[in-house]
Design a protein around this motif. Structure first.
Motif, mmCIF file in Angstrom:
data_model
loop_
_atom_site.group_PDB
_atom_site.id
_atom_site.type_symbol
_atom_site.label_atom_id
_atom_site.label_comp_id
_atom_site.label_asym_id
_atom_site.label_seq_id
_atom_site.Cartn_x
_atom_site.Cartn_y
_atom_site.Cartn_z
ATOM 1 N N GLU A 1 0.841 -1.198 0.000
ATOM 2 C CA GLU A 1 0.000 0.000 0.000
ATOM 3 C C GLU A 1 0.882 1.256 0.000
ATOM 4 O O GLU A 1 0.636 2.222 -0.720
ATOM 5 N N GLY A 2 1.945 1.209 0.808
ATOM 6 C CA GLY A 2 2.869 2.337 0.879
ATOM 7 C C GLY A 2 3.561 2.587 -0.448
ATOM 8 O O GLY A 2 3.590 3.719 -0.951
ATOM 9 N N TYR A 3 4.108 1.532 -1.048
ATOM 10 C CA TYR A 3 4.790 1.703 -2.333
ATOM 11 C C TYR A 3 3.832 2.139 -3.433
ATOM 12 O O TYR A 3 4.179 2.919 -4.312
ATOM 13 N N ARG A 4 2.625 1.634 -3.384
ATOM 14 C CA ARG A 4 1.612 2.011 -4.368
ATOM 15 C C ARG A 4 1.360 3.521 -4.307
ATOM 16 O O ARG A 4 1.266 4.207 -5.320
ATOM 17 N N MET A 5 1.265 4.013 -3.063
ATOM 18 C CA MET A 5 1.054 5.438 -2.814
ATOM 19 C C MET A 5 2.178 6.252 -3.455
ATOM 20 O O MET A 5 1.964 7.225 -4.161
ATOM 21 N N LEU A 6 3.384 5.776 -3.204
ATOM 22 C CA LEU A 6 4.574 6.475 -3.690
ATOM 23 C C LEU A 6 4.670 6.418 -5.206
ATOM 24 O O LEU A 6 4.866 7.438 -5.881
ATOM 25 N N LEU A 7 4.506 5.210 -5.760
ATOM 26 C CA LEU A 7 4.658 5.042 -7.201
ATOM 27 C C LEU A 7 3.539 5.747 -7.972
ATOM 28 O O LEU A 7 3.758 6.204 -9.088
ATOM 29 N N SER A 8 2.365 5.854 -7.353
ATOM 30 C CA SER A 8 1.312 6.559 -8.095
ATOM 31 C C SER A 8 1.555 8.075 -8.072
ATOM 32 O O SER A 8 1.065 8.787 -8.947
ATOM 33 N N GLU A 9 2.313 8.573 -7.096
ATOM 34 C CA GLU A 9 2.736 9.973 -7.159
ATOM 35 C C GLU A 9 3.643 10.167 -8.377
ATOM 36 O O GLU A 9 3.510 11.125 -9.135
ATOM 37 N N TRP A 10 4.584 9.237 -8.552
ATOM 38 C CA TRP A 10 5.504 9.332 -9.690
ATOM 39 C C TRP A 10 4.757 9.190 -11.011
ATOM 40 O O TRP A 10 5.136 9.769 -12.021
ATOM 41 N N GLN A 11 3.714 8.396 -10.969
ATOM 42 C CA GLN A 11 2.908 8.182 -12.178
ATOM 43 C C GLN A 11 2.367 9.517 -12.706
ATOM 44 O O GLN A 11 2.159 9.685 -13.893
ATOM 45 N N ARG A 12 2.158 10.443 -11.794
ATOM 46 C CA ARG A 12 1.637 11.748 -12.206
ATOM 47 C C ARG A 12 2.645 12.524 -13.041
ATOM 48 O O ARG A 12 2.296 13.517 -13.674
ATOM 49 N N ARG A 13 3.903 12.131 -12.971
ATOM 50 C CA ARG A 13 4.935 12.805 -13.779
ATOM 51 C C ARG A 13 5.560 11.774 -14.696
ATOM 52 O O ARG A 13 6.619 11.233 -14.430
ATOM 53 N N PRO A 14 4.884 11.480 -15.836
ATOM 54 C CA PRO A 14 5.334 10.390 -16.709
ATOM 55 C C PRO A 14 6.793 10.520 -17.133
ATOM 56 O O PRO A 14 7.511 9.524 -17.218
ATOM 57 N N ASP A 15 7.244 11.743 -17.382
ATOM 58 C CA ASP A 15 8.618 11.905 -17.848
ATOM 59 C C ASP A 15 9.597 11.402 -16.783
ATOM 60 O O ASP A 15 10.589 10.734 -17.073
ATOM 61 N N ARG A 16 9.294 11.694 -15.535
ATOM 62 C CA ARG A 16 10.133 11.240 -14.434
ATOM 63 C C ARG A 16 9.992 9.727 -14.238
ATOM 64 O O ARG A 16 10.957 9.017 -14.038
ATOM 65 N N ALA A 17 8.737 9.276 -14.309
ATOM 66 C CA ALA A 17 8.460 7.871 -14.025
ATOM 67 C C ALA A 17 9.171 6.955 -15.014
ATOM 68 O O ALA A 17 9.704 5.910 -14.654
ATOM 69 N N ARG A 18 9.193 7.375 -16.282
ATOM 70 C CA ARG A 18 9.820 6.558 -17.325
ATOM 71 C C ARG A 18 11.292 6.336 -17.030
ATOM 72 O O ARG A 18 11.847 5.271 -17.252
ATOM 73 N N GLU A 19 11.911 7.361 -16.517
ATOM 74 C CA GLU A 19 13.337 7.268 -16.239
ATOM 75 C C GLU A 19 13.582 6.501 -14.926
ATOM 76 O O GLU A 19 14.483 5.677 -14.833
ATOM 77 N N LEU A 20 12.726 6.754 -13.946
ATOM 78 C CA LEU A 20 12.897 6.122 -12.636
ATOM 79 C C LEU A 20 12.727 4.610 -12.683
ATOM 80 O O LEU A 20 13.450 3.863 -12.028
ATOM 81 N N ARG A 21 11.768 4.157 -13.465
ATOM 82 C CA ARG A 21 11.460 2.721 -13.433
ATOM 83 C C ARG A 21 12.591 1.893 -14.029
ATOM 84 O O ARG A 21 12.646 0.691 -13.850
ATOM 85 N N GLU A 22 13.478 2.534 -14.744
ATOM 86 C CA GLU A 22 14.644 1.812 -15.277
ATOM 87 C C GLU A 22 15.681 1.577 -14.191
ATOM 88 O O GLU A 22 16.596 0.791 -14.380
ATOM 89 N N ARG A 23 15.588 2.309 -13.104
ATOM 90 C CA ARG A 23 16.668 2.256 -12.112
ATOM 91 C C ARG A 23 16.245 1.605 -10.802
ATOM 92 O O ARG A 23 16.952 1.664 -9.819
ATOM 93 N N ILE A 24 15.039 1.020 -10.786
ATOM 94 C CA ILE A 24 14.505 0.465 -9.544
ATOM 95 C C ILE A 24 14.608 -1.056 -9.513
ATOM 96 O O ILE A 24 14.411 -1.716 -10.542
ATOM 97 N N ARG A 25 14.905 -1.608 -8.367
ATOM 98 C CA ARG A 25 14.732 -3.045 -8.153
ATOM 99 C C ARG A 25 14.111 -3.261 -6.783
ATOM 100 O O ARG A 25 14.460 -2.596 -5.819
ATOM 101 N N ILE A 26 13.179 -4.217 -6.728
ATOM 102 C CA ILE A 26 12.577 -4.562 -5.448
ATOM 103 C C ILE A 26 13.460 -5.613 -4.756
ATOM 104 O O ILE A 26 13.956 -6.523 -5.404
ATOM 105 N N VAL A 27 13.662 -5.429 -3.463
ATOM 106 C CA VAL A 27 14.396 -6.420 -2.670
ATOM 107 C C VAL A 27 13.402 -7.065 -1.706
ATOM 108 O O VAL A 27 12.697 -6.372 -0.975
#
Lengths: 176, 456
Positions: B328-354
């Protein structure tokens, strides 16, 4: 001299007055009326500071409709142990003219939490752009006012008004 | 009885609806929201003046006040021409575009000033934050939405693993509100006199040149030519010197104005970047340029985490325990990023879940469940960006791409890991259960890091 304000007068509208003084200053500056322009720029800044103090920083109007800040009154602080009571000059807490008014603004802001202070406003209050300005400058012949002085005063008046407007729309976090 | 008046969220939704209608008339609009959550609608009428008493404006004002109450701004509807400094609002760098200008329809933007949180959506402008790509790519952020998931221990184990490979590693403790990783890496002998907080307060007044910010990690028994340095949050003053951590902490988040004419202002992100860069430079001066910089970020939605993940690091490891509150927490955070597609596109390339503190005992399917939960979350948020013309690069119906962000890297959980005291057992990373728990994590992250000899 500024006419004494009585309790029968309508409350001062510092924000509106500031805007008017600012626009007069610009018109006068465009016509090379340096004394009038510099005087109006200073008044615009004074009014903007008073509006900021009243609207966001806890200042109040006294029963003579003159703005003051209770935090600057000695009576609001306990006497230091063994300290002597001194009679305070009301100029220390009544908001009157620049450049002293600037000192009051920064003193009050220093007591606020810096976390919420906006960049625009911090930049603005870093240096007193009116250190060389005095309300009696209107009696001068204008030779003491350089173009750079006038520009600095106009810019500062603009920034103060803009800061007030920003705080109005985005919240006092833009200020303090 | 009438229904309750609009709440925070419904008021904002209603305000956006009025903003859409205003934009549909052809003018750009900005929907501003103040610190209390009260909104104002700002209409750009610079090219064609909108009279204050025009029916169009009166009707908008009436509706806006009606639907946003009690979260209504002080001056609910304003036009650019009626404002003193409209450029502060219509061309502000922190504007977020909700919908672009289209044929006959104005652009809709939102503008907010909040105490915490704006950094999550800020544009990653390298020239502004001053992070050269070469520096950023060497940095790894370790972040957990929830605390207590073994993030700092993982940081220490990873540092040691990389040092065993001969790498030079710098660990920066950015968990300033509850520093932790420092104690895993160093005893007092290895602690420098100053910490990250010292750099933040001293640099603010131009006095950061002579700080001792890094020390060799004295507790990590690694092999080979590798080295581990530590930049702690808090310094260790000489005996008799005063050191007030709290008074510094209270002052570090301030955005600072420019120091002189022409110099840019220094928002918190830039100040933090400068502090980390200063630590890296000290390591280079003492030994060599660090090959990897591990940023142990603090948990939760906080400015430090925002800046660290979005701007300062090349790889962001998001620690997740497979439970509803984490997702729920990550969803909250990632949907904030979703609001800025230009940022989100770049960010999702650099993320890994542990997959942190992962209980594997007796059930091999569990990792698959965690991965599926992560996948679903990404599909709903960062893989679901507006106006995406190109086919989604990560999207596969089953979520079966192994090096995708959702493919969780597991750290196994064992009861022996709880209460590990690094001062009592200095060789703790060599204990068999520690090695077993972290081997998948260390080897996978190692592969994700840039080659240390690139652009050396």
């Amino acid at each position: 001299m500024t006419a004494p304000t009585t309790s029968a007068a309508p409350p001062p509208a510092f924000r509106a007055a500031s805007g008017h003084h600012y626009h007069s200053a610009r018109l006068a500056a465009a016509d090379r009326l340096t004394i009038a322009a510099d005087h109006s720029a200073g008044l615009a800044a004074e009014c903007a500071i008073k509006a900021i103090l009243l609207d966001y920083l806890g200042s109040r109007l006294n029963d003579k409709q003159r703005p003051y800040n209770g935090d600057l009154e000695l009576s609001s602080h306990p006497n230091p142990p063994g300290g002597k009571w001194r009679k305070q000059d009301r100029k220390e807490y009544l908001h009157e003219h620049l450049p002293d008014l600037w000192g009051q603004l920064t003193t009050i802001l220093d007591r606020r939490r810096a976390r919420e202070t906006g960049v625009l406003f911090l930049r603005l209050i870093g240096h007193n752009p009116f250190h060389d300005w005095d309300v009696s400058g209107r009696y001068g012949d204008g030779t003491a006012i350089s173009d750079a002085d006038l520009d600095r005063h106009l810019r500062a008046a603009y920034d103060l008004l803009a800061a007030h407007e920003q705080a109005r729309v985005l919240g006092t976090g833009a200020l303090a | 009885m009438t229904t309750a008046s609009a709440g925070f969220d419904s008021s904002w939704l209603a305000a956006q609806k009025v903003a859409e209608d205003a934009a549909a008339l052809g003018r750009d609009v900005v929907l501003a929201r103040d610190l209390l959550g009260r909104s104002s609608l700002l209409i750009d009428d610079m090219s064609e003046r909108l009279a204050p008493d025009s029916p169009e404006l009166s009707s908008l004002r009436e509706r806006f006040v009606e639907v946003t109450r009690p979260f209504t701004g002080l001056e609910p509807v304003q036009t650019a021409r009626s404002m003193f400094a409209p450029e502060l609002f219509f061309t502000a760098p922190e504007l977020t575009e909700v919908s672009p200008r289209a044929d006959g329809v104005g652009r809709i933007c939102t503008l907010e000033r909040t105490v915490v949180g704006t950094d999550w959506l800020q544009r990653d402008d390298d020239s502004a934050s001053g992070t050269p790509v070469s520096r950023r790519d060497r940095r790894v952020a370790l972040y957990g939405f929830k605390g207590g998931v073994g993030r700092s221990t993982a940081t220490a184990v990873l540092a040691r693993h990389l040092a065993d490979l001969g790498r030079c590693v710098l660990v920066v403790d950015l968990d300033l509100e509850s520093p932790g990783v420092s104690n895993l890496l160093s005893d007092e002998a290895g602690r420098p006199r100053h910490g990250i907080v010292d750099h933040l307060v001293e640099a603010a007044v131009g006095n950061a040149d002579n700080l001792e910010l890094v020390g060799r990690a004295s507790l990590l028994n690694h092999h080979g030519n590798g080295e581990v340095f530590l930049a702690p949050a808090c310094g260790l003053p000489l005996e008799g010197q005063t050191y007030s951590y709290l008074s510094k902490l209270n002052r570090i988040y301030t955005d600072l104005p420019a120091t002189g004419d022409g110099a840019p202002p220094r928002p918190f992100a830039v100040r933090l970047e400068q502090a980390i860069a200063a630590c890296e430079d000290q390591v280079e001066w003492l030994a060599r340029r660090p090959d990897h910089v591990l940023l142990d970020s603090r948990a939760g939605i906080h400015d430090i985490a925002a800046v660290t993940l979005t701007r300062l690091s090349g790889l962001a490891l998001l620690f997740a325990v497979d439970n509803p509150s984490t997702w729920e927490g990550y969803r909250m955070l990632l949907s904030e990023w979703q609001r800025r597609p230009d940022r989100a596109r770049e960010l999702r390339e650099r993320i890994r879940i542990v997959g942190a503190m992962f209980h594997s005992a007796g059930d091999t399917e569990r990792l698959g469940v965690l991965r599926k939960n992560a996948y679903d979350m990404f599909v709903d948020t960062l893989y679901n960006l507006p106006d995406e013309d190109e086919p989604e690069p990560f999207y596969t119906p089953e979520g079966q791409v192994d090096d995708a962000p959702y493919a969780a890297i597991p750290i196994l959980f064992g009861n022996d890991l709880v209460g590990l005291d690094p001062l009592r057992s200095r060789r703790w990373p060599e204990l068999p259960f520690v090695e077993a728990a972290y081997s998948k994590f260390t080897t996978t992250v190692e592969r994700l890091l840039p080659d240390p000899h690139e652009d050396a």
